[in-house]
Design a protein around this motif. Sequence first.
Motif, PDB file in Angstrom:
ATOM      1  N   VAL A 100     -12.277  -3.274   2.785  1.00  0.00           N
ATOM      2  CA  VAL A 100     -11.032  -3.937   3.197  1.00  0.00           C
ATOM      3  C   VAL A 100     -10.043  -3.942   2.034  1.00  0.00           C
ATOM      4  CG1 VAL A 100     -10.018  -6.090   4.011  1.00  0.00           C
ATOM      5  CG2 VAL A 100     -12.261  -5.376   4.840  1.00  0.00           C
ATOM      6  N   SER A 101      -8.809  -3.603   2.328  1.00  0.00           N
ATOM      7  CA  SER A 101      -7.716  -3.714   1.354  1.00  0.00           C
ATOM      8  C   SER A 101      -6.502  -4.295   2.069  1.00  0.00           C
ATOM      9  CB  SER A 101      -7.377  -2.351   0.740  1.00  0.00           C
ATOM     10  OG  SER A 101      -6.954  -1.447   1.751  1.00  0.00           O
ATOM     11  N   ILE A 102      -5.679  -5.018   1.335  1.00  0.00           N
ATOM     12  CA  ILE A 102      -4.494  -5.677   1.905  1.00  0.00           C
ATOM     13  C   ILE A 102      -3.260  -4.888   1.493  1.00  0.00           C
ATOM     14  CG2 ILE A 102      -3.191  -7.825   2.010  1.00  0.00           C
ATOM     15  CD1 ILE A 102      -5.742  -9.304   1.269  1.00  0.00           C
ATOM     16  N   ARG A 103      -2.402  -4.635   2.486  1.00  0.00           N
ATOM     17  CA  ARG A 103      -1.195  -3.865   2.199  1.00  0.00           C
ATOM     18  C   ARG A 103      -0.287  -4.662   1.272  1.00  0.00           C
ATOM     19  NH1 ARG A 103       3.871  -3.472   4.300  1.00  0.00           N
ATOM     20  NH2 ARG A 103       3.375  -5.029   5.878  1.00  0.00           N
ATOM     21  N   ALA A 104       0.122  -4.036   0.186  1.00  0.00           N
ATOM     22  CA  ALA A 104       0.970  -4.705  -0.794  1.00  0.00           C
ATOM     23  C   ALA A 104       2.378  -4.866  -0.228  1.00  0.00           C
ATOM     24  CB  ALA A 104       1.025  -3.899  -2.093  1.00  0.00           C
ATOM     25  N   PRO A 105       3.082  -5.979  -0.546  1.00  0.00           N
ATOM     26  CA  PRO A 105       4.459  -6.180  -0.048  1.00  0.00           C
ATOM     27  C   PRO A 105       5.418  -5.166  -0.661  1.00  0.00           C
ATOM     28  CG  PRO A 105       3.890  -7.855  -1.683  1.00  0.00           C
ATOM     29  CD  PRO A 105       2.641  -7.089  -1.411  1.00  0.00           C
ATOM     30  N   GLN A 106       6.514  -4.976   0.026  1.00  0.00           N
ATOM     31  CA  GLN A 106       7.548  -4.043  -0.415  1.00  0.00           C
ATOM     32  C   GLN A 106       8.757  -4.807  -0.941  1.00  0.00           C
ATOM     33  OE1 GLN A 106       6.877  -0.799  -0.400  1.00  0.00           O
ATOM     34  NE2 GLN A 106       4.882  -1.187   0.560  1.00  0.00           N
ATOM     35  N   GLY A 115       2.819 -10.475  -4.824  1.00  0.00           N
ATOM     36  CA  GLY A 115       2.586  -9.054  -5.048  1.00  0.00           C
ATOM     37  C   GLY A 115       1.554  -8.807  -6.129  1.00  0.00           C
ATOM     38  N   GLN A 116       1.619  -9.594  -7.220  1.00  0.00           N
ATOM     39  CA  GLN A 116       0.632  -9.437  -8.298  1.00  0.00           C
ATOM     40  C   GLN A 116      -0.769  -9.818  -7.825  1.00  0.00           C
ATOM     41  OE1 GLN A 116       2.084 -11.754 -11.570  1.00  0.00           O
ATOM     42  NE2 GLN A 116       3.951 -10.535 -11.838  1.00  0.00           N
ATOM     43  N   LEU A 117      -0.844 -10.900  -7.018  1.00  0.00           N
ATOM     44  CA  LEU A 117      -2.142 -11.325  -6.496  1.00  0.00           C
ATOM     45  C   LEU A 117      -2.752 -10.260  -5.594  1.00  0.00           C
ATOM     46  CD1 LEU A 117      -4.326 -13.458  -6.167  1.00  0.00           C
ATOM     47  CD2 LEU A 117      -2.956 -14.506  -4.342  1.00  0.00           C
ATOM     48  N   LEU A 118      -1.956  -9.673  -4.735  1.00  0.00           N
ATOM     49  CA  LEU A 118      -2.460  -8.632  -3.841  1.00  0.00           C
ATOM     50  C   LEU A 118      -2.895  -7.392  -4.616  1.00  0.00           C
ATOM     51  CD1 LEU A 118       0.002  -8.842  -0.813  1.00  0.00           C
ATOM     52  CD2 LEU A 118      -2.344  -9.662  -0.953  1.00  0.00           C
ATOM     53  N   GLN A 119      -2.134  -7.059  -5.639  1.00  0.00           N
ATOM     54  CA  GLN A 119      -2.499  -5.903  -6.449  1.00  0.00           C
ATOM     55  C   GLN A 119      -3.847  -6.125  -7.137  1.00  0.00           C
ATOM     56  OE1 GLN A 119       0.426  -4.852  -9.368  1.00  0.00           O
ATOM     57  NE2 GLN A 119      -0.783  -3.152 -10.198  1.00  0.00           N
ATOM     58  N   LEU A 120      -4.034  -7.332  -7.707  1.00  0.00           N
ATOM     59  CA  LEU A 120      -5.307  -7.647  -8.346  1.00  0.00           C
ATOM     60  C   LEU A 120      -6.447  -7.658  -7.330  1.00  0.00           C
ATOM     61  CD1 LEU A 120      -4.194 -10.493 -10.790  1.00  0.00           C
ATOM     62  CD2 LEU A 120      -4.773  -8.132 -11.369  1.00  0.00           C
ATOM     63  N   ASN A 122      -6.659  -5.904  -4.542  1.00  0.00           N
ATOM     64  CA  ASN A 122      -6.980  -4.524  -4.168  1.00  0.00           C
ATOM     65  C   ASN A 122      -7.736  -3.805  -5.288  1.00  0.00           C
ATOM     66  OD1 ASN A 122      -5.793  -4.839  -1.664  1.00  0.00           O
ATOM     67  ND2 ASN A 122      -3.789  -4.096  -2.352  1.00  0.00           N
ATOM     68  N   GLU A 123      -7.388  -4.112  -6.545  1.00  0.00           N
ATOM     69  CA  GLU A 123      -8.133  -3.526  -7.663  1.00  0.00           C
ATOM     70  C   GLU A 123      -9.574  -4.033  -7.672  1.00  0.00           C
ATOM     71  OE1 GLU A 123      -5.927  -4.464 -11.128  1.00  0.00           O
ATOM     72  OE2 GLU A 123      -4.285  -3.056 -10.706  1.00  0.00           O
ATOM     73  N   LEU A 124      -9.750  -5.327  -7.370  1.00  0.00           N
ATOM     74  CA  LEU A 124     -11.092  -5.885  -7.290  1.00  0.00           C
ATOM     75  C   LEU A 124     -11.889  -5.209  -6.175  1.00  0.00           C
ATOM     76  CD1 LEU A 124     -13.290  -7.968  -7.967  1.00  0.00           C
ATOM     77  CD2 LEU A 124     -12.127  -9.572  -6.414  1.00  0.00           C
ATOM     78  N   GLY A 125     -11.270  -5.022  -5.016  1.00  0.00           N
ATOM     79  CA  GLY A 125     -11.951  -4.361  -3.907  1.00  0.00           C
ATOM     80  C   GLY A 125     -12.365  -2.948  -4.259  1.00  0.00           C
ATOM     81  N   ALA A 126     -11.485  -2.217  -4.955  1.00  0.00           N
ATOM     82  CA  ALA A 126     -11.823  -0.848  -5.353  1.00  0.00           C
ATOM     83  C   ALA A 126     -12.996  -0.837  -6.330  1.00  0.00           C
ATOM     84  CB  ALA A 126     -10.596  -0.180  -5.984  1.00  0.00           C
ATOM     85  N   ALA A 127     -13.010  -1.805  -7.289  1.00  0.00           N
ATOM     86  CA  ALA A 127     -14.127  -1.874  -8.243  1.00  0.00           C
ATOM     87  C   ALA A 127     -15.433  -2.219  -7.533  1.00  0.00           C
ATOM     88  CB  ALA A 127     -13.821  -2.912  -9.332  1.00  0.00           C
ATOM     89  N   LEU A 128     -15.374  -3.145  -6.569  1.00  0.00           N
ATOM     90  CA  LEU A 128     -16.585  -3.511  -5.823  1.00  0.00           C
ATOM     91  C   LEU A 128     -17.091  -2.347  -4.982  1.00  0.00           C
ATOM     92  CD1 LEU A 128     -15.695  -7.145  -4.663  1.00  0.00           C
ATOM     93  CD2 LEU A 128     -17.320  -6.464  -6.428  1.00  0.00           C
ATOM     94  N   ARG A 129     -16.176  -1.587  -4.390  1.00  0.00           N
ATOM     95  CA  ARG A 129     -16.596  -0.429  -3.602  1.00  0.00           C
ATOM     96  C   ARG A 129     -17.292   0.608  -4.477  1.00  0.00           C
ATOM     97  NH1 ARG A 129     -11.632  -1.413  -1.042  1.00  0.00           N
ATOM     98  NH2 ARG A 129     -10.557   0.135  -2.331  1.00  0.00           N
TER      99      ARG A 129
END
Length: 456
Positions: A100-106, A115-120, A122-129
Motif C-alpha cells: 500500500v502507498s498513499i498518493r502524495a498531494p500536488q 506532504g512531508q508526512l506522506l512522503q516519509l 511512502n518511503e517507509l512502505g518501500a523499505a518494508l516491502r
Amino acid sequence: MPSLPARLTLLLLLAAALAALLHAGLVLWPLPQLLQGVNRVFGSTLAAPAPGSAGALGLTFALLLPICHALALALTAPLRKLLRALQGAVLSYRDGDFSVSIRAPQGREARGEFGQLLQLHNELGAALREQRQQLAQRELLLDTVVQHTPLALLLCAADGRVVYANIAARQLLAQGRSLAGMPLPAVLADAPAGFAAALANGQDQLFSIDDHGSEAHYHLSQRELRLQGTPHRLILLRHMTRELAREEVASWKRVIRVISHELNNSLAPISSLAHSGAELARRGQADKLPRVFDSIGERAAHLHAFLASYATFAKLPQPRLAAVDWAGFLDSLAVHCRFRLEGSTPSQPGQFDAGQIEQALINLIRNAHESGSAPDDVSLAITAGPGELRLQVADRGPGMSDTVLAQALLPFYSTKRSGTGLGLALAREIAEAHGGRLLLANRAGGGLTVTLVLPG
C-alpha cells in the motif's frame, strides 16, 4: 501553503471577528432597526437584546456555532483524508501487506506538513516491502536447505503436536506422508520402538534400532526453544550407520597399527635379549642368564596381557542367564570399584550373566572416575520397568561433545592417551549379547549418563 498552526490561528481570528460582527448585528444594527419596523407595522413590543447581556451572548453563540463548525470541517478536510489513508495503510501493514502507498498531494500542499508526512510514509512502505522481499528469499533458501538436508528435523508445539517436519523426517517416520498437526505419540506409534524409548529419555544420545533385520544407528538431539513467545521442542535425528561403518573400518585399521606397534615394541627387545643370552652362554657367563630370562619373561607377560584384552573383546562368550541376588551382586561389584547406589534395588532378582554384567559395570564406573568427576558423584541406579531393566551409571565430569558421543561406542576409539578404547565397546557388546542396548547421554548440569538396558 500555510502551516497547520497558521491555519488554526486564522480560524480563531475569523471566529472572533464573526462573533463580534454577529453580536453587533444583534444589539446595534440591523436587528434593532428591523424590530422597530415590525413593532410599527404590527403594534408589537419586540426589543433587541441589550449589549453584553446574557441573551445577546447566547444568541451570538448559537449563530456562531454552525458557522465555526462548517469552517472547521473545511479546514480539517485534508487532515481527515490523510488520517483515513494512514489508518487503511496501518491496517494493511498489520495484515502483512506492505504494497500500500498513499498518493502524495500536488501543488502547494506537497510542500506542507501533510506532504512531508506522506512522503516519509511512502518511503517507509518501500523499505518494508524491500525487507519483506529479502526475508521471503531467505526463508525460501532456509526452507530449501532444511527440507533437503539428510538430518531428520521435527518441530513440536507445547501440546506435543508436530508443527514442522522436513522430508527426511517424513520418510523416516511416516513413509513420506505429512506430519503437520499430528500428535508426536501418534507419529511414534508406527515408528520402530527404539525411537520412542530414545525420545522418552529427553537427552542427546546415540541409540540403535532393528531396521529390516540389520542394525541401524541414530544420533538424537533435543532442544527446548521459544518461537514468538511460545515454547517448542526441536528434535534432530541423524542416521549414523554409514558414518559408524566408516569409523569402524578406521577403528580396525587403528587397532592393527596399535597391535603391530605393541608387537614390535615387545618382539624387538625379546629378540635382542635372546641374542644377548646366547652371547652370555657362549662366553660362559651363566650367572647373568637369569636376569636376561626374567626380562624376556616380563616382555612376554606384558604382550600376553595386551593380547588377552583384545581377545576378551573379540571372543565374548554367550551369556549364561541366571537369577541374580542384588545384595550379593552389589557387594561383589563394590570390591572392584567405588560407587554410590542411587535409590533402592528392584524387589525381584535380576536375570542376566552376573560375570559379564559385572565386567561391563566395572568398565563404566572406572570410566566415570577417570572423567574427572568427584568420587562421591559417581552413582549407580538400578530400576525395573515394563519389560526392561536399567542399570545407569552417572557422573559429574565434563560429559561428551557431539562428535565424541557419536563415536564413543566404536571399538578402539578413545580420547585418553593411554586408553585402549575397549571399555564402552565391551559394555555395548555385553548389553547386545543379552538382547539389550547401551545408551549414552549428557546430563543436565554437566556429566554423563551411561545406561545399560537389559530385557526385563
